[in-house]
Write a protein that holds these residues in place. Structure first.
Motif, short mmCIF file in Angstrom:
data_model
loop_
_atom_site.label_atom_id
_atom_site.label_comp_id
_atom_site.label_asym_id
_atom_site.label_seq_id
_atom_site.Cartn_x
_atom_site.Cartn_y
_atom_site.Cartn_z
N THR B 160 0.82 -1.21 0.00
CA THR B 160 0.00 0.00 0.00
C THR B 160 0.86 1.26 0.00
N GLN B 161 2.05 1.19 0.59
CA GLN B 161 2.81 2.43 0.73
C GLN B 161 3.87 2.63 -0.36
N GLU B 164 2.89 1.77 -7.04
CA GLU B 164 2.31 2.87 -7.81
C GLU B 164 1.84 2.29 -9.13
N GLY B 234 2.94 -2.17 -8.71
CA GLY B 234 1.61 -1.69 -9.11
C GLY B 234 1.36 -1.81 -10.60
N ALA B 253 -4.61 -5.87 -1.11
CA ALA B 253 -4.33 -4.43 -1.02
C ALA B 253 -3.83 -3.89 -2.35
N LYS B 256 -6.63 -3.60 -4.77
CA LYS B 256 -7.45 -2.43 -4.46
C LYS B 256 -6.76 -1.16 -4.93
N LYS B 257 -5.48 -1.06 -4.64
CA LYS B 257 -4.78 0.19 -4.91
C LYS B 257 -4.44 0.34 -6.40
N CYS B 258 -3.94 -0.73 -7.01
CA CYS B 258 -3.40 -0.60 -8.37
C CYS B 258 -4.08 -1.53 -9.37
#
Lengths: 546, 460
Positions: B160-161, B164, B234, B253, B256-258
């Motif tokens: 998550t951190q 990208e 990502g 995660a 969800k993010k990428c």
């Protein structure tokens, strides 16, 4: 044999150690790094907070209380009240050996007990679960004692472990249940936990059994945790010279022995840092003097035995002590004579514990090695500078919350073992009663003393001094060895030992000889790394000439 | 007898855990963080946590394990740990110069409600994080889950951190490593290479916790997943998460993010799990399985055929962590062995369900418990009631093995008294063959030891 090494200028070393630190950190650390002078011992900043972010050797209050002091007693069920980790990490990792007399005797040391607190216990309180756990431990094992250890969240959520212990003790009737508020955040290191453990053991265990102990020369051994069997060796020697060991605090010990310990006539203290409180409290309440001794090192063992002989003042005992020393000395001497040519002139550094960094210097001295730098992980100023500085140590915010028990003489059991004039006479004979002169007095001038050594400082010290051996713990072990310097663990002894007494000294000499002279340290570089990789002239046609 | 107080009679316990088959979250987070290149793990709590975790990991790997601590005192515990964390960040960047600090919480900082997201943001806002450097975090309360949960949380934090999505897909796949050894991670990379796919493996503790002796201590060894790799995760085509407990949360995660699709697999321990792993790579990357892999597989199956008489019906007790136990149990069943008792301290419905399903299909009589009070004390009691021929688990098992005189194989975490786990993999066909060799040696050594003189065999 290597020639004596040139010792670097300690003032310069000190500057180098703190150079990289941010200004505030440098200022703080500089007070804990001191150039020794045994004549006019300088002040060392000790027992103060570690700067956050500094990679420290230190652990927590819980580790000092449960791990160090209470852990080695075999027949207490030690329940850790908290999430699972605290109990798990302290499970058998300190190598406290114990030897139950029969198969029927209780031994809970191989067990790990925890309330395994869950989120709902943090939110709604964990006392109920704790009481269930105590009940289950009682039903399963029927132990003589159950001790409860508080971990960080317990103090914060307000669980009253002492109330729970009292309630369960009353309920059982035949099981002594007591608690320790030894949350990890208390104090600045393990040291706070030692003090809390001393208080609890004194309050809840010592003095519960007044049966007079048998034997003519009765003492307790304080601050000996039987790591690697150290206590076994001391027990062997005591038996040989005719000294009765009433209780050991706490290596190879039992609840019963500790409860009866106030019937002894002398307390001898090995690890001053972790147990000096007990010595003082037993002196005040029962009139038992204490004496700092050291069974690490053959010479120190002989000296300590003679001190004990002098204390009891019995000619027959003194003669037996001399006979035992005379009997043991030749085997020690034989090993030293064989090894010394290979160790003489080498250098050592010791950064460990609250007493070991002092005691083990004796063994290195016996090997002809010099300690160029030493320091403790969690000691106080008195362990460095001697107890004379005690009145001048100011109590800071981190120490003032650690309870100082108010002890008075017991109206019935107080019985001063020595009169004032007898104590005076002993002092004149050079016996330091209720005193300890600390580590620095024994170290050479210009040696370096560093309290709470950081990882960064240890790498710097090794770079500058290139010692032949470095003594510390498991966290430092492989870091230092990656630098090509052997590291002797002085908490766990690298799974060897014992190192106390005469047999222990022999073990240590052999181990150090093996470590500093091991051929592996010369095998680190691959041959092509030193011989010019790929720049050879091809194979020599050796068969032609043969 | 070492465990002389362990009786046969099993009583239900609700408050007391005895001889746990798990430990707490933060150590898992510390281990995972060591799998990022140039990263210093940081324990936000009192000193003891950091000291205990470093000690345990050091004993397991016989390697330097560097990590820092917020060194909470009573004051910090009352007023909050922000000042300590900010001071720590200053000190660490100045003195130890990592590229990344990976902060994890502890039961102490969680109980007082320290918010790591807010604190690391403040550190950034206050300019405490030098240009090009990072502070990441994971919340790892010790009173939830186990060490495996902590590992999963830190790996999720990495996803998550760092991850990208640039909008341009890269021709690469993520393999999210469940809790495994450096040797296993190295083997995953080798297998990916053999299969001909580009991967981002994270975390990756190979070349960190199995570093060579060079005469120099390299504070940040050459291994570990790099920040660039983590960022690029990502843009990967898909993720394979190895382990539903320790790796899948990060895959979720990342999806969800990428929007990186994922598939969750078992850690490839044993024949069937490795088959599924190879098949999944083949399918997702559209590559054919090379001869080399098929041959490796053939060698494993060959030994399974040749030595089946020594394995058949042998009764095994095992304890450990969900993502290892599941494929290990399946492997034992493939070997025609009988997993009789299984215990894991790590709670989780998903694992419970998966294990039940496997056992219902292939070994319904097996005793299995996970979560609270699923501890080694219970396992030992079960073993006293229904004896076994082999015990598999971490080093703590040696006390039971000695008392009951049962052959014992060290497997899992922590292994404090032997080497090998960090150097030789237990995964893939080759690693499974090594595991099989260990099983056979344990059983056959016992047969040799116990054989009557007239029955002592030369050829086996």
């Amino acid at each position: 044999m290597e020639a004596n090494k040139i010792i670097p200028d300690p003032a310069q070393v000190r500057e180098e150690l703190i150079q990289k630190y941010p200004a505030k950190v440098a200022k703080k650390r500089s007070k804990s790094i001191v150039i020794n002078d045994p004549e006019t011992i300088p002040e060392v900043q000790a027992n103060v907070r570690t700067v956050p972010g500094i990679i420290t050797q230190r652990g927590c209050c819980y580790a000092g209380c449960k791990g160090v002091v209470l852990g080695p007693t075999r027949d207490i069920v030690n329940i850790v009240h908290g999430p699972i980790g605290c109990s798990f990490y302290a499970w058998l990792t300190r190598r406290n050996q114990t030897k139950p007399e029969t198969l029927m005797d209780a031994n809970y040391i191989p067990y790990c007990f925890s309330t395994d607190m869950q989120e709902e216990n943090i939110v709604f309180g964990g006392e109920k679960k704790l009481k269930i756990a105590i009940q289950e431990a009682y039903d399963l094992f029927h132990p003589k004692s159950i001790a409860i250890f508080s971990t960080c969240p317990v103090g914060l959520i307000g669980d009253d472990v002492h109330a729970a212990a009292r309630e369960m003790k009353e309920k059982f009737g035949d099981c002594n249940v007591f608690g320790f508020s030894c949350e990890g955040y208390r104090g600045v290191s393990q040291s706070a936990g030692h003090h809390i453990a001393n208080n609890g053991v004194f309050k809840h265990m010592v003095g519960r059994d007044n049966t007079p102990s048998e034997g003519k020369f009765k003492l307790n051994l304080l601050g000996e945790y039987n790591i690697g069997g150290d206590a076994f060796e001391i027990e062997r020697i005591f038996e040989k010279v005719g000294i009765t060991l009433v209780a050991s605090f706490s290596g190879n010990s039992t609840v019963g022995a500790i409860e009866n310990s106030h019937t002894a006539d002398l307390n001898v203290i090995l690890c001053h840092r972790s147990i000096n409180y007990m010595g003082d409290m037993m002196e005040t309440k029962y009139g038992i003097p204490w004496m700092k001794i050291n069974f690490v090192g053959a010479e120190s063992t002989a000296k300590s035995l003679r001190k004990i002989g002098e204390y009891f003042g019995d000619e027959e005992l003194k003669a037996r002590i001399e006979a035992v020393i005379a009997e043991e000395a030749p085997k020690v001497k034989a090993v030293i004579n064989e090894i010394m040519p290979r160790t003489k002139g080498k250098t050592a550094m010791l950064f460990v514990g609250g007493s070991r960094a002092h005691h083990y210097q004796d063994l290195f001295t016996e090997l002809g090695m010099t300690t160029v730098a030493a320091g403790y992980e969690f000691a106080h100023r008195d362990d460095y500078e001697g107890r004379d500085v005690l009145p001048g140590i100011k109590v800071d915010a981190d120490s003032k919350n650690i309870e100082e028990l108010k002890i008075v003489a017991d109206p019935e059991l107080y019985n001063p073992r020595k009169t004032e004039s007898e104590l005076e006479a002993l002092k004149e004979k050079g016996l330091e009663i209720n005193g300890y002169e600390g580590m620095m007095k024994q170290m050479t001038k210009k040696s370096l003393v560093v309290d709470d050594l950081s990882h960064y400082e240890s790498e710097k010290l090794i770079e500058i001094y290139k010692p032949d051996i470095f003594c510390a713990g498991i966290k430092e072990k492989y870091v230092v060895q990656k630098m090509g310097i052997p590291l002797k663990q002085l908490h766990s002894y690298d799974y060897g030992g014992p190192y106390t007494g005469f047999e222990g000294a022999i073990n240590f000499y052999k181990d150090i000889d093996r470590m500093v002279n091991n051929p592996v340290w010369k095998l680190i570089k691959a041959p092509w790394e030193t011989a010019g990789n790929g720049k050879g002239a091809g194979l020599a046609a050796s068969y032609v000439t043969q | 007898m070492l465990l002389r107080h362990t009786s046969k009679e099993v009583k239900v316990r609700e408050g007391l855990t005895i001889n746990p088959a798990k430990t707490c979250q933060p150590i898992g987070a510390m281990y995972a963080a060591l799998g990022i290149h140039g990263c210093l793990p940081h324990s936000h709590g009192s000193q003891g946590c950091c000291s205990y975790h470093r000690s345990t990991l050091t004993r397991h790997y016989k390697e330097p394990v560097m990590a820092a601590t917020s060194s909470f005192t009573e004051g910090a515990s009352v007023f909050g740990g922000q000042a300590n964390l900010l001071a720590a960040i200053d000190t660490i960047f100045a003195v130890y110069e990592p590229d990344i600090i990976a902060v994890h919480s502890t039961c102490l900082s969680e109980t007082i409600g320290d918010d790591l997201q807010q604190m690391t943001k403040k550190a950034k806002d206050d300019g405490k994080i030098p240009e090009g450097k990072y502070v990441i975090y994971a919340s790892t309360p010790s009173f939830i889950g186990s060490h495996v949960t902590g590992y999963a949380n830190m790996v999720t934090g990495m996803a998550t951190q760092f991850a990208e999505s640039t909008g341009v897909k890269k021709s690469q796949f993520n393999i999210i490593a469940g809790w495994m050894e450096p040797s296993d991670m190295r083997e995953i990379k080798r297998l990916a290479k053999v299969m001909g796919i580009n991967i981002v493996l994270f975390p990756d503790t190979s070349d960190v916790l199995d570093a060579p002796q060079t005469g120099k201590h390299v504070f940040y060894p050459k291994g570990g997943t790099t920040v660039d790799e983590l960022k690029s995760s990502g843009d990967s085509i898909a993720s394979l998460a190895l382990g539903s407990v320790s790796a899948e949360p990060a895959a979720i995660a990342l999806e969800k993010k990428c929007k990186v699709p994922f598939e969750t697999l078992d850690i490839p321990i044993g024949l069937s799990a490795t088959d599924r792993f190879i098949m999944a790579i083949s399918k997702v990357a559209r590559v054919s399985v090379p001869e080399e892999v098929t041959t490796d597989r053939g060698r494993l199956v060959d030994v399974m055929c040749d030595m089946e008489q020594y394995l058949h019906g042998k009764r095994v007790a095992l304890f450990g962590d969900p993502d290892q136990l599941l494929p290990l149990t399946e492997f034992l069943l493939d070997l025609n062995m009988k997993p009789v008792h299984i215990v894991s301290g790590t709670p989780g419905q998903r694992f419970e369900k998966q294990m039940r399903q496997l056992l219902d299909e292939r070994s319904p009589a097996t005793n299995f418990k996970s979560g609270l009070q699923a501890d080694m004390f219970l396992l030992h009691q079960w073993m006293k009631n229904e004896p076994v021929d082999l015990l598999i688990g971490n080093t703590y098992g040696k006390y039971m093995a000695r008392d009951e005189d049962i052959p014992f194989i060290r497997f899992g975490f922590p292994i404090l008294d032997r080497i090998g786990h960090s150097y030789f993999p237990n995964i893939g066909y080759g690693g499974s063959l090594r595991l099989l060799e260990k099983i056979l040696n344990a059983i056959m050594d016992r047969q040799d030891r116990d054989a009557l003189e007239e029955k002592f065999e030369l050829v086996m």
